[in-house]
Enzyme design. Structure first.
Site: not given
Length: 249
Positions: A146, A159
């Site tokens: 990501s 995250y």
């Protein structure tokens, strides 16, 4: 001059997190290009429906309900792929979980859930697939990371940490695999229109979904990047790809 066969034809590919979003589009595109796809996700009804769609279009696919946080599930997934198609060429580690919130909220349950899926799930995939790749003399690991791990934003610390852990694991695997047997690829998407935000708390969910609606990429764009990495000839490794909207900060 005539074109040769599609380089993806005949490959067997496992796609985790295949029930929606990026995973669904990756599996669909691979099947359209002649790969046999093994769809893994917890939501059985969704992967069963996708398999039916692929089969109706003339492709090859099976569904294997899988919770990547359980090593026994992932081992069974790899074994099922080999039993059905005779080999495993690519593992696409796409299953992921996002639970956003400020660290001071101390949401230990959500932190643990992200670590379990985003880090432990990746390691379970490697533990199950790498011995198979070594026996075959060839294999490819593709992992969805990501851009959240590249630019750390408020509410995304844990995250992003799990995604950077995944990035580190993949780089470690690359460094250990310079004998040419195992190829590695990290795909780092930015804003993509997926269901990733659905399980977030309301304020974070609304913010992320607004960005998705405004300028998020169609997950097909990420699927093309995955196929590009996989279709490279033996000896060529696409180590890392970042794919995000051109207007994303």
């Amino acid at each position: 001059m005539t074109n040769g066969p599609d380089p993806l034809t005949g490959k067997t590919v496992i796609v985790t997190g295949a029930s929606s979003g990026i995973g669904r589009e990756v599996a669909t595109m691979l099947a359209q290009r002649g790969a046999a796809v093994v769809l893994a996700a917890r939501r059985r009804e969704r992967i069963d429906a996708l398999v039916e769609s692929i089969l109706e279009a003339g492709g090859r696919a099976i569904a294997v309900p899988t919770d990547v946080t359980r090593i026994t599930d992932v081992q069974a997934l790899v074994q099922r792929a080999i039993e059905e198609f005779g080999r495993l060429d690519v593992l696409v580690n796409n299953a992921g979980l996002a639970r956003l919130g400020r660290l001071e909220q101390q949401d230990v349950h959500d932190w643990s859930a992200m670590i379990d899926v985003n880090v432990r799930g990746l390691l379970h995939g490697l533990a199950a697939a790498l011995p198979v790749f070594r026996r075959q003399g060839r294999g490819h690991v593709v992992t969805t990371v990501s851009t959240s791990g590249i630019k750390i934003s408020p509410t995304m610390a844990v995250y992003a940490a799990t995604k950077n852990a995944a990035r580190t694991i993949m780089e470690g695997l690359r460094a250990e695999s310079t004998d040419g047997v195992i190829r590695t690829t990290e795909i780092s998407p930015g804003f993509v229109r997926t269901e990733l935000a659905d399980g977030m708390e309301p304020s974070a969910r609304e913010q992320i979904q607004a960005g998705m609606r405004e300028f998020g990429l169609d997950p097909v764009a990420v699927a093309r990047a995955v196929c590009f990495a996989i279709e490279q000839p033996d000896g060529v490794e696409i180590g890392a790809l970042t794919i995000r909207p051109a207007v994303q900060d």
